[in-house]
Design an enzyme around this catalytic site. Structure first.
Site, PDB file in Angstrom:
ATOM      1  N   LEU A 188      -3.591   2.893   3.005  1.00  0.00           N
ATOM      2  CA  LEU A 188      -2.212   2.517   3.336  1.00  0.00           C
ATOM      3  C   LEU A 188      -1.273   2.777   2.173  1.00  0.00           C
ATOM      4  CD1 LEU A 188      -3.815   1.039   5.592  1.00  0.00           C
ATOM      5  CD2 LEU A 188      -2.069  -0.758   5.474  1.00  0.00           C
ATOM      6  N   GLY A 189      -1.709   2.476   0.966  1.00  0.00           N
ATOM      7  CA  GLY A 189      -0.823   2.628  -0.178  1.00  0.00           C
ATOM      8  C   GLY A 189      -1.515   2.316  -1.485  1.00  0.00           C
ATOM      9  N   THR A 225       3.038  -3.585   3.818  1.00  0.00           N
ATOM     10  CA  THR A 225       2.345  -2.729   2.844  1.00  0.00           C
ATOM     11  C   THR A 225       3.245  -2.533   1.633  1.00  0.00           C
ATOM     12  OG1 THR A 225       1.024  -1.584   4.516  1.00  0.00           O
ATOM     13  CG2 THR A 225       1.366  -0.437   2.435  1.00  0.00           C
ATOM     14  N   HIS A 228       3.276  -5.801  -0.448  1.00  0.00           N
ATOM     15  CA  HIS A 228       2.011  -5.944  -1.173  1.00  0.00           C
ATOM     16  C   HIS A 228       1.978  -5.010  -2.388  1.00  0.00           C
ATOM     17  CE1 HIS A 228      -2.487  -6.495  -1.278  1.00  0.00           C
ATOM     18  NE2 HIS A 228      -2.424  -5.280  -1.816  1.00  0.00           N
ATOM     19  N   GLU A 229       2.347  -3.758  -2.171  1.00  0.00           N
ATOM     20  CA  GLU A 229       2.274  -2.782  -3.252  1.00  0.00           C
ATOM     21  C   GLU A 229       3.309  -3.044  -4.341  1.00  0.00           C
ATOM     22  OE1 GLU A 229      -0.309  -1.197  -3.134  1.00  0.00           O
ATOM     23  OE2 GLU A 229      -0.794  -1.138  -1.008  1.00  0.00           O
ATOM     24  N   HIS A 238      -4.730  -8.801  -6.675  1.00  0.00           N
ATOM     25  CA  HIS A 238      -5.195  -9.272  -5.380  1.00  0.00           C
ATOM     26  C   HIS A 238      -5.587 -10.738  -5.507  1.00  0.00           C
ATOM     27  CE1 HIS A 238      -6.166  -4.877  -4.325  1.00  0.00           C
ATOM     28  NE2 HIS A 238      -5.106  -5.253  -3.654  1.00  0.00           N
ATOM     29  N   THR A 253      -2.804 -20.440  -6.798  1.00  0.00           N
ATOM     30  CA  THR A 253      -3.417 -19.814  -5.631  1.00  0.00           C
ATOM     31  C   THR A 253      -4.888 -20.202  -5.593  1.00  0.00           C
ATOM     32  OG1 THR A 253      -3.830 -17.787  -6.897  1.00  0.00           O
ATOM     33  CG2 THR A 253      -1.819 -17.870  -5.572  1.00  0.00           C
ATOM     34  N   ASP A 289      -0.097  -7.210   8.723  1.00  0.00           N
ATOM     35  CA  ASP A 289       1.287  -7.525   8.358  1.00  0.00           C
ATOM     36  C   ASP A 289       1.729  -8.879   8.915  1.00  0.00           C
ATOM     37  OD1 ASP A 289       1.363  -5.074   7.101  1.00  0.00           O
ATOM     38  OD2 ASP A 289       3.231  -4.423   8.052  1.00  0.00           O
TER      39      ASP A 289
END
Length: 318
Positions: A188-189, A225, A228-229, A238, A253, A289
């Site tokens: 995806l990226g 995407t 996220h990137e 991540h 987190t 997404d």
């Protein structure tokens, strides 16, 4: 909770977002469905570390700077507004995404980084106290287009190199460069973390997952995407730390077993120490997404640190 030195983490960081393709993926190019999100940048990082022995040192220095900024509670002076250059590499009409589709990606970034996304209020009560308005905005600076005969670009940064048929980044020290192209391999990226060479700095997003409209394909058609990137470009890891029960270098987190996919039912418990409920709706997981819709305050602070004076992206600060 998650203090891991980058020197021990360097082989796992710079996220290479490589997607696992479904075994039964359609051979129909018009469908080209991808069953699971992933990031190809782990491979990118490993290649960069081999090519540039100083990269690990630079990233360790950035990590030390970030840790100090968090300890001293430093904040960015003024609003950070990031100009964005979009480089479109296309062979087909579908790959030559429209300006309207490009603008939808900018709009998604502005919503997601400013807690204006419609699903922000879907964050469970357990995490409501740490969900963050990052407060960073984006403005489209220019779109550069180039026709190509390549059917896919891979993850070796050829798309960023004129000598290999790509487009070089435009003033990457003060502008975020995005590349839209067909990456191939079910990817995806991918993005470059702070500390990498300016000649390859920026984010690559497959044209099928760029923004909301046009060629954007479900379940990755909500522009996440890009979110996220860009999070990686702003020094986020991540959420599972690229290791079983690993560290993302953020204190608020929960520790995740590994990546989550699809839209997990809540609550999803980790089997890591303390069996915490995993923050599967975080943008830095691998969910669809529709399954990701928050950053945490700890992630916000980590991103803010890179824009401070002396930080790796200080030139973007105002």
């Amino acid at each position: 909770m998650k203090k891991v030195l980058l020197s021990a983490f360097a082989a796992l960081v710079l996220f290479a977002c490589q997607n696992d393709q479904a075994d039964s993926a359609s051979t129909d190019a018009s469908v080209n469905a991808i069953a699971r999100r992933g990031c190809a940048s782990q491979d990118v990082l490993e290649a960069q570390l081999k090519a540039d022995p100083m990269l690990a040192i630079r990233m360790n220095q950035i990590e030390a700077f970030t840790s100090n900024a968090l300890l001293t509670h430093k904040l960015v002076n003024g609003k950070v507004q990031i100009p964005v250059v979009v480089n479109v590499l296309y062979r087909t009409t579908a790959e030559n995404i429209s300006n309207a589709q490009i603008q939808t990606q900018i709009d998604v970034l502005n919503k997601d980084f400013n807690a204006l996304n419609s699903d922000y209020n879907s964050v469970p009560a357990l995490f409501a106290g740490v969900k963050a308005n990052v407060g960073i905005s984006f403005v489209l600076d220019q779109v550069i287009r180039k026709s190509t005969t390549k059917t896919s670009w891979g993850t070796n940064d050829a798309v960023k190199k004129v000598a290999q048929g790509g487009l070089a980044p435009t003033t990457p020290t003060t502008k975020l460069n995005l590349w839209s192209c067909t990456i191939g391999g079910g990817i995806l990226g991918y993005a470059q973390f702070p500390g990498g060479a300016s000649a390859t700095d920026g984010v690559v997003i497959d044209s099928k997952y760029f923004g909301l409209s046009g060629s954007a394909a479900a379940p990755y058609n909500l522009g996440r995407t890009g979110t996220h990137e860009v999070g990686h470009w702003m020094n986020l890891r991540h959420i599972w730390g690229d290791a079983t029960c690993g560290s993302d270098l953020v204190s608020d987190t929960p520790t995740h077993n590994t990546a989550n996919y699809g839209v997990p039912a809540y609550p999803h418990y980790s089997t890591c120490s303390g069996t915490p409920v995993e923050m599967t709706m975080n943008y830095m997981d691998y969910t669809d997404d529709a399954g990701m819709y928050m950053f945490s305050n700890g992630q916000k602070s980590r991103m803010a640190a890179i824009f401070l004076s002396g930080g790796p992206r200080a030139a973007f600060g105002i």
